[in-house]
Design a protein around this motif. Structure first.
Motif, PDB file in Angstrom:
ATOM      1  N   VAL A 132       0.844  -1.187   0.000  1.00  0.00           N
ATOM      2  CA  VAL A 132       0.000   0.000   0.000  1.00  0.00           C
ATOM      3  C   VAL A 132       0.878   1.235   0.000  1.00  0.00           C
ATOM      4  N   ALA A 133       0.568   2.201  -0.892  1.00  0.00           N
ATOM      5  CA  ALA A 133       1.398   3.407  -1.023  1.00  0.00           C
ATOM      6  C   ALA A 133       1.495   4.125   0.307  1.00  0.00           C
ATOM      7  N   GLY A 134       2.758   4.533   0.648  1.00  0.00           N
ATOM      8  CA  GLY A 134       2.989   5.287   1.876  1.00  0.00           C
ATOM      9  C   GLY A 134       3.046   4.412   3.104  1.00  0.00           C
ATOM     10  N   GLY A 135       2.894   3.077   2.976  1.00  0.00           N
ATOM     11  CA  GLY A 135       2.991   2.177   4.102  1.00  0.00           C
ATOM     12  C   GLY A 135       1.760   2.170   4.981  1.00  0.00           C
ATOM     13  N   GLU A 136       0.655   2.803   4.620  1.00  0.00           N
ATOM     14  CA  GLU A 136      -0.581   2.819   5.406  1.00  0.00           C
ATOM     15  C   GLU A 136      -1.664   2.051   4.671  1.00  0.00           C
ATOM     16  N   ALA A 137      -2.342   1.180   5.437  1.00  0.00           N
ATOM     17  CA  ALA A 137      -3.411   0.392   4.821  1.00  0.00           C
ATOM     18  C   ALA A 137      -4.556   1.302   4.429  1.00  0.00           C
ATOM     19  N   ASP A 138      -4.965   1.159   3.205  1.00  0.00           N
ATOM     20  CA  ASP A 138      -6.049   1.991   2.697  1.00  0.00           C
ATOM     21  C   ASP A 138      -7.372   1.591   3.362  1.00  0.00           C
ATOM     22  N   GLU A 139      -8.108   2.587   3.847  1.00  0.00           N
ATOM     23  CA  GLU A 139      -9.347   2.322   4.559  1.00  0.00           C
ATOM     24  C   GLU A 139     -10.343   1.550   3.706  1.00  0.00           C
ATOM     25  N   LYS A 140     -10.472   1.931   2.463  1.00  0.00           N
ATOM     26  CA  LYS A 140     -11.409   1.249   1.579  1.00  0.00           C
ATOM     27  C   LYS A 140     -11.004  -0.200   1.381  1.00  0.00           C
ATOM     28  N   ALA A 141      -9.697  -0.449   1.219  1.00  0.00           N
ATOM     29  CA  ALA A 141      -9.216  -1.809   1.018  1.00  0.00           C
ATOM     30  C   ALA A 141      -9.483  -2.659   2.249  1.00  0.00           C
ATOM     31  N   ARG A 142      -9.286  -2.072   3.456  1.00  0.00           N
ATOM     32  CA  ARG A 142      -9.502  -2.833   4.685  1.00  0.00           C
ATOM     33  C   ARG A 142     -10.976  -3.171   4.886  1.00  0.00           C
ATOM     34  N   ILE A 143     -11.863  -2.252   4.527  1.00  0.00           N
ATOM     35  CA  ILE A 143     -13.293  -2.523   4.640  1.00  0.00           C
ATOM     36  C   ILE A 143     -13.697  -3.642   3.671  1.00  0.00           C
ATOM     37  N   GLU A 144     -13.169  -3.568   2.455  1.00  0.00           N
ATOM     38  CA  GLU A 144     -13.484  -4.614   1.475  1.00  0.00           C
ATOM     39  C   GLU A 144     -12.927  -5.958   1.921  1.00  0.00           C
ATOM     40  N   ALA A 145     -11.718  -5.943   2.499  1.00  0.00           N
ATOM     41  CA  ALA A 145     -11.120  -7.185   2.977  1.00  0.00           C
ATOM     42  C   ALA A 145     -11.960  -7.798   4.086  1.00  0.00           C
ATOM     43  N   ARG A 146     -12.487  -6.950   4.986  1.00  0.00           N
ATOM     44  CA  ARG A 146     -13.333  -7.449   6.062  1.00  0.00           C
ATOM     45  C   ARG A 146     -14.565  -8.159   5.513  1.00  0.00           C
ATOM     46  N   GLU A 147     -15.215  -7.558   4.521  1.00  0.00           N
ATOM     47  CA  GLU A 147     -16.404  -8.158   3.929  1.00  0.00           C
ATOM     48  C   GLU A 147     -16.070  -9.481   3.240  1.00  0.00           C
ATOM     49  N   LEU A 148     -14.915  -9.518   2.615  1.00  0.00           N
ATOM     50  CA  LEU A 148     -14.511 -10.750   1.936  1.00  0.00           C
ATOM     51  C   LEU A 148     -14.240 -11.871   2.937  1.00  0.00           C
ATOM     52  N   VAL A 149     -13.651 -11.531   4.071  1.00  0.00           N
ATOM     53  CA  VAL A 149     -13.406 -12.540   5.101  1.00  0.00           C
ATOM     54  C   VAL A 149     -14.723 -13.064   5.656  1.00  0.00           C
ATOM     55  N   TYR A 150     -15.684 -12.158   5.925  1.00  0.00           N
ATOM     56  CA  TYR A 150     -17.007 -12.591   6.360  1.00  0.00           C
ATOM     57  C   TYR A 150     -17.611 -13.569   5.343  1.00  0.00           C
ATOM     58  N   MET A 151     -17.517 -13.184   4.075  1.00  0.00           N
ATOM     59  CA  MET A 151     -18.065 -14.023   3.013  1.00  0.00           C
ATOM     60  C   MET A 151     -17.373 -15.381   2.986  1.00  0.00           C
ATOM     61  N   GLY A 152     -16.039 -15.358   3.102  1.00  0.00           N
ATOM     62  CA  GLY A 152     -15.287 -16.612   3.104  1.00  0.00           C
ATOM     63  C   GLY A 152     -15.671 -17.511   4.261  1.00  0.00           C
ATOM     64  N   ASP A 153     -15.881 -16.919   5.448  1.00  0.00           N
ATOM     65  CA  ASP A 153     -16.290 -17.712   6.608  1.00  0.00           C
ATOM     66  C   ASP A 153     -17.624 -18.413   6.360  1.00  0.00           C
ATOM     67  N   GLU A 154     -18.583 -17.684   5.785  1.00  0.00           N
ATOM     68  CA  GLU A 154     -19.894 -18.266   5.520  1.00  0.00           C
ATOM     69  C   GLU A 154     -19.797 -19.396   4.491  1.00  0.00           C
ATOM     70  N   LEU A 155     -19.030 -19.164   3.451  1.00  0.00           N
ATOM     71  CA  LEU A 155     -18.881 -20.184   2.411  1.00  0.00           C
ATOM     72  C   LEU A 155     -18.153 -21.407   2.952  1.00  0.00           C
ATOM     73  N   PHE A 156     -17.145 -21.192   3.789  1.00  0.00           N
ATOM     74  CA  PHE A 156     -16.408 -22.312   4.361  1.00  0.00           C
ATOM     75  C   PHE A 156     -17.326 -23.146   5.248  1.00  0.00           C
ATOM     76  N   ALA A 157     -18.166 -22.484   6.040  1.00  0.00           N
ATOM     77  CA  ALA A 157     -19.099 -23.197   6.910  1.00  0.00           C
ATOM     78  C   ALA A 157     -20.081 -24.029   6.096  1.00  0.00           C
ATOM     79  N   GLN A 158     -20.387 -23.581   4.865  1.00  0.00           N
ATOM     80  CA  GLN A 158     -21.283 -24.314   3.981  1.00  0.00           C
ATOM     81  C   GLN A 158     -20.539 -25.364   3.146  1.00  0.00           C
ATOM     82  N   LYS A 159     -19.243 -25.491   3.408  1.00  0.00           N
ATOM     83  CA  LYS A 159     -18.367 -26.422   2.687  1.00  0.00           C
ATOM     84  C   LYS A 159     -18.256 -26.089   1.198  1.00  0.00           C
ATOM     85  N   LYS A 160     -18.446 -24.822   0.874  1.00  0.00           N
ATOM     86  CA  LYS A 160     -18.214 -24.352  -0.500  1.00  0.00           C
ATOM     87  C   LYS A 160     -16.776 -23.833  -0.548  1.00  0.00           C
ATOM     88  N   TYR A 161     -15.858 -24.797  -0.505  1.00  0.00           N
ATOM     89  CA  TYR A 161     -14.458 -24.448  -0.288  1.00  0.00           C
ATOM     90  C   TYR A 161     -13.837 -23.671  -1.447  1.00  0.00           C
TER      91      TYR A 161
END
Length: 305
Positions: free
Chosen positions: A21-50
């Motif tokens: 990330v430019a300047g060594g700081e995590a971009d706020e938008k990127a971190r929010i998107e990453a959080r949503e993706l992790v939530y999504m991944g957790d739900e899919l993993f629990a459903q065994k949609k690996y």
């Protein structure tokens, strides 16, 4: 899940971990998107949609590359059977240096990675390929990828695989093998020498026969045409009562007919000799062969055409 919350909360730590990330700081938008993706991944993993969970975790990791996202990728790779890849990633996570002041879940992720690596060490099978007659420079491929043969066996993911062996002077061999978890599977591959090359060109008998056939055909056609002309002239002379209607003229015309018949006979005989010679040569050529190789957990084919 705590991982997704940590992506938002631990900005200083993420800034040190995420060098992309430019300047060594995590971009706020990127971190929010990453959080949503992790939530999504957790739900899919629990459903065994690996497979779908893996894509979500990998996208999150590309945005904020931290141990807590990497370990989710590793565990999902293991869940879908890509054990070797999962072990390599787990080893990388476990060996990554800790950052001063980093959140404790990062340390926990490294411990999870070390535990996953130990678990996979016991699960990943090995494949031993024994090549007979074991020529120097034999080349081994697994699912199209070059692999170095090992006496201890090569690490390989469990499941079905195509094994190919190539060596100079031998026909290539290709076999399918099933490799179960936690086991060492031994596959025997027998190589067949390449057939000796056939001598180039047809034999002298075949060539001579067809040459004689061509010459006889030429003589037969030429003498036959001359015979027809002579017979026509003789008939016309006899009708007109000229001196050319004689026994000598008839003898000459008959001689041309005889030469024509000899020429055609030679053409037939030459063609028969040439064809017989070619037939004998073809019968002596190596026949096509296909051999099935069958064993515990594998089946393959090899041979010549």
């Amino acid at each position: 899940m705590m991982i997704a919350g940590l992506i938002i909360a631990a900005s200083p730590a993420l800034a040190r971990q995420d060098a992309g990330v430019a300047g060594g700081e995590a971009d706020e938008k990127a971190r929010i998107e990453a959080r949503e993706l992790v939530y999504m991944g957790d739900e899919l993993f629990a459903q065994k949609k690996y497979a779908e969970a893996l894509r979500a975790y990998q996208r999150a990791e590309s945005l904020v590359h931290v141990p807590t996202t990497s370990i989710e990728v590793a565990k999902t790779l293991a869940a879908i059977g890509r054990l070797s890849e999962a072990r390599e990633l787990a080893s990388t996570i476990a060996a990554s240096p800790a950052t001063p002041g980093e959140p404790w879940p990062f340390t926990q992720a490294r411990r999870r990675a070390d535990s996953l690596r130990s678990e996979l060490d016991g699960r990943i099978p090995r494949l031993k390929v024994r090549i007979t007659p074991s020529p120097a420079g034999a080349r081994l491929k697994v699912d199209g990828q070059a692999v170095k043969a090992s006496a201890e066996g090569s690490l390989i993911d469990p499941g079905n695989h195509w094994i190919e062996v190539e060596a100079d002077g031998y026909l290539g061999a290709r076999q399918r093998v099933y490799v179960p978890e936690q086991e060492v599977t031994t596959l025997d591959v027998a190589l067949t020498p390449e057939p000796a090359p056939r001598s180039g060109g047809a034999s002298a008998w075949a060539i001579g026969g067809f040459v004689a056939s061509g010459a006889g055909l030429a003589v037969g056609i030429g003498a036959g045409a001359a015979y027809l002309n002579a017979r026509s002239d003789l008939e016309r002379a006899c009708q007109q009562g000229t001196s050319r209607c004689s026994d000598d003229a008839r003898g000459s015309a008959n001689a041309l007919g005889w030469f024509s018949n000899v020429g055609f006979g030679l053409a037939i005989a030459g063609a028969a000799v040439g064809g017989l010679a070619l037939g004998l040569e073809s019968s002596q050529a190596p026949a096509s062969s296909v051999t099935w190789a069958v064993g515990p957990g594998y089946i393959g084919v090899q041979g010549t055409l």
